[in-house]
Design an enzyme around this catalytic site. Structure first.
Site, short mmCIF file in Angstrom:
data_model
loop_
_atom_site.label_atom_id
_atom_site.label_comp_id
_atom_site.label_asym_id
_atom_site.label_seq_id
_atom_site.Cartn_x
_atom_site.Cartn_y
_atom_site.Cartn_z
N TYR A 4 -12.86 -8.59 -22.78
CA TYR A 4 -13.57 -7.45 -23.35
C TYR A 4 -13.71 -6.34 -22.31
O TYR A 4 -13.48 -5.17 -22.60
CB TYR A 4 -14.97 -7.89 -23.83
CG TYR A 4 -15.65 -6.83 -24.68
CD1 TYR A 4 -15.53 -6.85 -26.07
CD2 TYR A 4 -16.39 -5.81 -24.08
CE1 TYR A 4 -16.14 -5.88 -26.84
CE2 TYR A 4 -17.00 -4.84 -24.85
CZ TYR A 4 -16.87 -4.87 -26.24
OH TYR A 4 -17.47 -3.91 -27.00
N PHE B 126 -1.82 21.48 -35.49
CA PHE B 126 -1.43 20.17 -36.01
C PHE B 126 -2.59 19.68 -36.89
O PHE B 126 -3.75 19.94 -36.59
CB PHE B 126 -1.10 19.16 -34.91
CG PHE B 126 -0.60 17.87 -35.51
CD1 PHE B 126 0.65 17.81 -36.09
CD2 PHE B 126 -1.41 16.74 -35.57
CE1 PHE B 126 1.10 16.65 -36.71
CE2 PHE B 126 -0.96 15.58 -36.18
CZ PHE B 126 0.29 15.53 -36.76
N THR B 127 -2.24 18.95 -37.95
CA THR B 127 -3.23 18.59 -38.98
C THR B 127 -4.49 17.95 -38.40
O THR B 127 -5.59 18.47 -38.59
CB THR B 127 -2.58 17.62 -40.00
OG1 THR B 127 -1.99 16.54 -39.29
CG2 THR B 127 -1.50 18.34 -40.80
N ASP C 70 -1.37 18.49 -26.03
CA ASP C 70 -1.10 17.42 -26.98
C ASP C 70 0.23 16.82 -26.54
O ASP C 70 1.29 17.41 -26.74
CB ASP C 70 -1.02 17.99 -28.40
CG ASP C 70 -0.72 16.91 -29.44
OD1 ASP C 70 -0.17 15.86 -29.07
OD2 ASP C 70 -1.05 17.13 -30.62
N LYS D 213 4.11 7.73 -30.60
CA LYS D 213 5.27 8.63 -30.64
C LYS D 213 6.17 8.31 -29.44
O LYS D 213 6.82 7.27 -29.45
CB LYS D 213 4.81 10.09 -30.62
CG LYS D 213 3.64 10.39 -31.56
CD LYS D 213 4.01 10.37 -33.02
CE LYS D 213 2.82 10.45 -33.95
NZ LYS D 213 1.95 11.59 -33.81
N ARG E 39 5.41 19.18 -45.23
CA ARG E 39 4.78 19.94 -44.15
C ARG E 39 4.76 21.41 -44.58
O ARG E 39 5.56 22.23 -44.13
CB ARG E 39 5.52 19.75 -42.82
CG ARG E 39 5.19 18.42 -42.13
CD ARG E 39 3.74 18.39 -41.74
NE ARG E 39 3.29 17.17 -41.07
CZ ARG E 39 2.26 16.41 -41.49
NH1 ARG E 39 1.63 16.69 -42.60
NH2 ARG E 39 1.85 15.37 -40.80
N PHE F 64 -3.26 15.84 -47.60
CA PHE F 64 -1.88 15.41 -47.87
C PHE F 64 -1.73 13.90 -47.92
O PHE F 64 -0.85 13.38 -48.58
CB PHE F 64 -0.92 16.00 -46.82
CG PHE F 64 -1.35 15.72 -45.40
CD1 PHE F 64 -2.29 16.53 -44.78
CD2 PHE F 64 -0.84 14.65 -44.70
CE1 PHE F 64 -2.69 16.27 -43.48
CE2 PHE F 64 -1.23 14.39 -43.40
CZ PHE F 64 -2.17 15.20 -42.79
C1 LIG Z 1 0.73 12.07 -34.48
C2 LIG Z 1 0.21 13.27 -33.82
C3 LIG Z 1 -1.14 13.40 -33.49
C4 LIG Z 1 -2.19 12.38 -33.91
O1 LIG Z 1 -1.93 11.12 -33.44
P1 LIG Z 1 -2.25 9.79 -34.28
O2 LIG Z 1 -1.87 8.69 -33.35
O3 LIG Z 1 -1.42 9.82 -35.52
O4 LIG Z 1 -3.70 9.78 -34.59
C5 LIG Z 1 -1.53 14.53 -32.81
N1 LIG Z 1 -0.65 15.49 -32.48
C6 LIG Z 1 0.66 15.40 -32.78
C7 LIG Z 1 1.58 16.49 -32.39
C8 LIG Z 1 1.13 14.29 -33.46
O5 LIG Z 1 2.43 14.23 -33.80
#
Ligand SMILES: *Cc1c(COP(=O)(O)O)cnc(C)c1O
Length: 455
Positions: free
Chosen positions: A62, A114-115, A205, A248, A372, A440
Site C-alpha cells: 500500500y 482537449f475534452t 499535456d 498513450k 471530433r 460525446f
Molecule cells: C487521453 C488524453 C487525455 C486524458 O487522459 P485519460 O487517460 O484518457 O484520462 C488528456 N489529454 C490528451 C491530449 C489526451 O489524448
C-alpha cells in the site's frame, strides 16, 4: 507477435441492430460487435513481452511500493520533473492540477482544447481561451507545426485580463483535436520566454509528447541529429510541469501522472491525491501497472518503434487521400482525421455530420471511429449554446503495435467505398439523450431520416 487476439466479423444486419440499440453512438457499442476498433489509442496499445514480465514484479504494498520508485525514476529520467504524483489516468492528473491552481474567474489559455482538460478547467471556474495559430482550424493548411501557439493571441489575453488572472498556460503536444499536430521547439521556447517575463507557469499535456518529439526531429531545423529522448527532455525543460495519460505514448492499459517542479504545488497535489486517487505512492494504480508504465516509458522513446507507428498512420492516410477522401493535413502521429464537413457537404452542422459519418463507417464494415466535432465540443458553459468548432472531424485512431497493414487496408477500402456512395447520406442525426458533461461518451441520437441511417 507472440500473442494474438480474435476479432469477429459481423453481418450488416447485426450491425444495424447493434447501432440502433447503441443510440447511434459507436461509443455505446459492445466491443465484441466491433471488427476493427479505431475508437482510441488510449490504453488499447499492445504491451511488450518486457511490460508483461514487469507486471509480475509489481509490488502491491500500500505504502512505499518498490514499483512506485521505479515509476518515479522513469518519469524523472525521461521527462525531467522532480515531483511525481501517480494518478489512475490523465484526467485524474488534470483534476488535481486544475483544483490546485484554478479559481473562479481565472483565464486558462491553451493551444486548442482537449475534452477532459477543458472540462476540469471549467469545473473549477476557469474560462478557456484558444491561443493556437489560426491555421490549426483549417484542415487544408499544410504546415509542419500546426500545434503552435499564436504569441500575439497570448499577449493580447495577458494584456486584457492581467497575468495574475492566468494560473498557467495549458500546452498540448501533440494537439489531438487539431489532428495530432505538433508544436515546434522554437515556439515552445518563445512561449516560455513570454510567460517567464510575466510570471505565468506553463503546464504540458504530455500524452503524446514523444510523438511530438519525433516530429521535431523530422521537421525542425537543428534537431535532426538529436535523439527523441533528448528532444523530449528539451521540451519538458521549457515547462513547469505536466499531466500525463500513460495510456498513450507509454503503452500502458491504465495509468497516468502529474509531475511538477514546484515543491509547494507538489505538496498541495499530494494532499488531493489521497482524497481522489489513493496514497501518493500508488495514486489509483496497482503496483503492476506502475511497473508496466515505467517499462513502457523506456520503450516509448525507441525510434524504430515510433517510426513504425507514425508510418502506419501515414500509410492509411496515403491510401484514402489518393482516392480523394478529404482528410486533415498534414497527417498526425496517432490518427487519421476525416474532414466530415467536406465528406458530407449536404449535412448541415446542426445535424452533426461527423457523428453521422462514424455511424456510416460502423454500418459499412464494423469499424469504430470517434466523433471530433460539435458533439465533442459540447455547449458553452455560459450561454448553453452548442459550440460548433470549425473542425468537424472523424478520428481513426490507431492503437500502437496492435493492427497489421491488412487491417489498415480493410479500413481504407471501407472509407473509399463509403466516399463513393456519400450521395446516399443526405441527412444527419439529432440528440435523443444528452448528458451534461463530456456528452460525446454517453449521448444517444436518432437518425433524422428515420431508420435505417444508410443504404
Ligand atoms: C487521453 C488524453 C487525455 C486524458 O487522459 P485519460 O487517460 O484518457 O484520462 C488528456 N489529454 C490528451 C491530449 C489526451 O489524448
Amino acid at each position: 507477435m507472440k500473442s494474438i487476439e480474435s476479432i469477429r466479423l459481423t453481418s450488416a444486419q447485426e450491425r444495424g441492430v447493434a447501432l440502433s440499440a447503441a443510440g447511434y453512438n459507436v461509443g455505446m457499442l459492445p466491443a465484441d460487435l466491433v471488427y476493427i476498433d479505431l475508437y482510441t489509442d488510449s490504453g488499447t496499445s499492445a504491451m511488450s513481452d518486457r511490460q508483461w514480465a514487469a507486471m509480475m514484479l509489481g509490488d502491491e504494498s500500500y505504502a512505499g511500493s518498490r514499483s512506485f520508485y521505479r515509476f518515479e525514476a522513469a518519469v524523472r529520467d525521461y521527462y525531467g520533473y522532480e515531483h511525481v504524483i501517480p494518478a489512475h489516468q490523465g484526467r485524474a492528473a488534470e483534476n488535481m492540477l486544475s483544483r490546485c491552481l484554478i479559481r473562479p474567474g481565472h483565464h486558462v489559455p491553451g493551444n486548442m482544447y482537449f475534452t477532459t482538460t477543458r472540462q476540469h478547467q471549467e469545473l473549477n471556474g476557469g474560462i478557456f481561451h484558444d491561443i493556437i495559430i489560426d491555421e490549426a482550424h483549417d484542415p487544408d493548411a499544410d504546415l509542419p507545426f500546426k500545434g503552435n501557439v499564436d504569441l500575439a493571441k497570448l499577449e493580447r489575453l495577458i494584456g486584457k485580463v492581467g497575468a495574475e488572472q492566468i494560473p498557467y498556460v495549458s500546452l498540448a503536444a501533440t494537439v489531438n483535436m487539431a489532428g495530432g499536430q505538433p508544436i515546434s521547439m522554437a515556439n515552445l521556447a518563445e512561449v516560455r520566454e513570454l510567460t517567464r517575463r510575466r510570471g505565468i507557469p506553463v503546464m504540458l499535456d504530455a500524452a503524446r509528447a514523444v510523438e511530438n518529439a519525433w516530429f521535431i526531429k523530422q521537421r525542425e531545423p537543428g534537431w535532426n541529429g538529436r535523439s527523441v529522448a533528448d528532444i523530449l527532455q528539451a521540451m519538458c525543460a521549457l515547462t513547469d510541469g505536466a499531466t500525463m495519460s500513460a495510456k498513450k505514448d507509454s503503452f500502458a492499459n491504465i495509468g497516468g501522472w502529474l509531475a511538477v517542479r514546484d515543491p509547494a504545488l507538489a505538496e498541495q497535489a499530494r494532499n488531493l491525491v489521497v482524497v481522489y486517487e489513493g496514497l501518493h505512492t500508488y495514486g489509483g494504480m496497482a503496483g503492476r501497472d506502475l511497473e508496466a508504465t515505467a517499462q513502457g516509458i523506456e520503450e516509448s522513446v525507441q525510434e524504430d518503434s515510433i517510426r513504425t507507428r507514425v508510418q502506419q498512420v501515414a500509410y492509411l492516410a496515403g491510401r484514402i487521400a489518393a482516392a480523394g477522401v478529404p482528410i486533415v493535413r498534414p497527417v498526425g502521429g496517432h490518427a487519421v482525421f476525416l474532414n466530415a464537413t467536406a465528406f458530407l457537404p449536404g449535412i448541415p452542422h446542426e445535424q452533426f455530420p461527423a457523428q453521422t459519418l462514424t455511424c456510416a463507417l460502423y454500418l459499412d464494415a464494423g469499424i469504430r471511429s470517434t466523433e471530433r466535432g460539435a458533439v465533442s465540443a459540447g455547449r458553452d458553459p455560459v450561454t448553453g449554446e452548442n459550440r460548433y468548432p470549425p473542425l468537424e472531424l472523424v478520428r481513426l485512431t490507431i492503437p500502437r503495435r496492435t493492427y497489421t497493414q491488412s487491417h489498415m487496408d480493410v479500413v481504407a477500402e471501407s472509407i473509399i467505398r463509403l466516399y463513393g456512395q456519400r450521395e446516399k447520406l443526405r441527412s444527419g442525426v439529432a440528440f435523443a439523450y444528452e448528458p451534461e458533461t463530456l456528452r460525446f461518451f454517453q449521448s444517444r441520437f436518432r437518425p433524422l431520416s428515420g431508420e435505417p441511417l444508410f443504404g
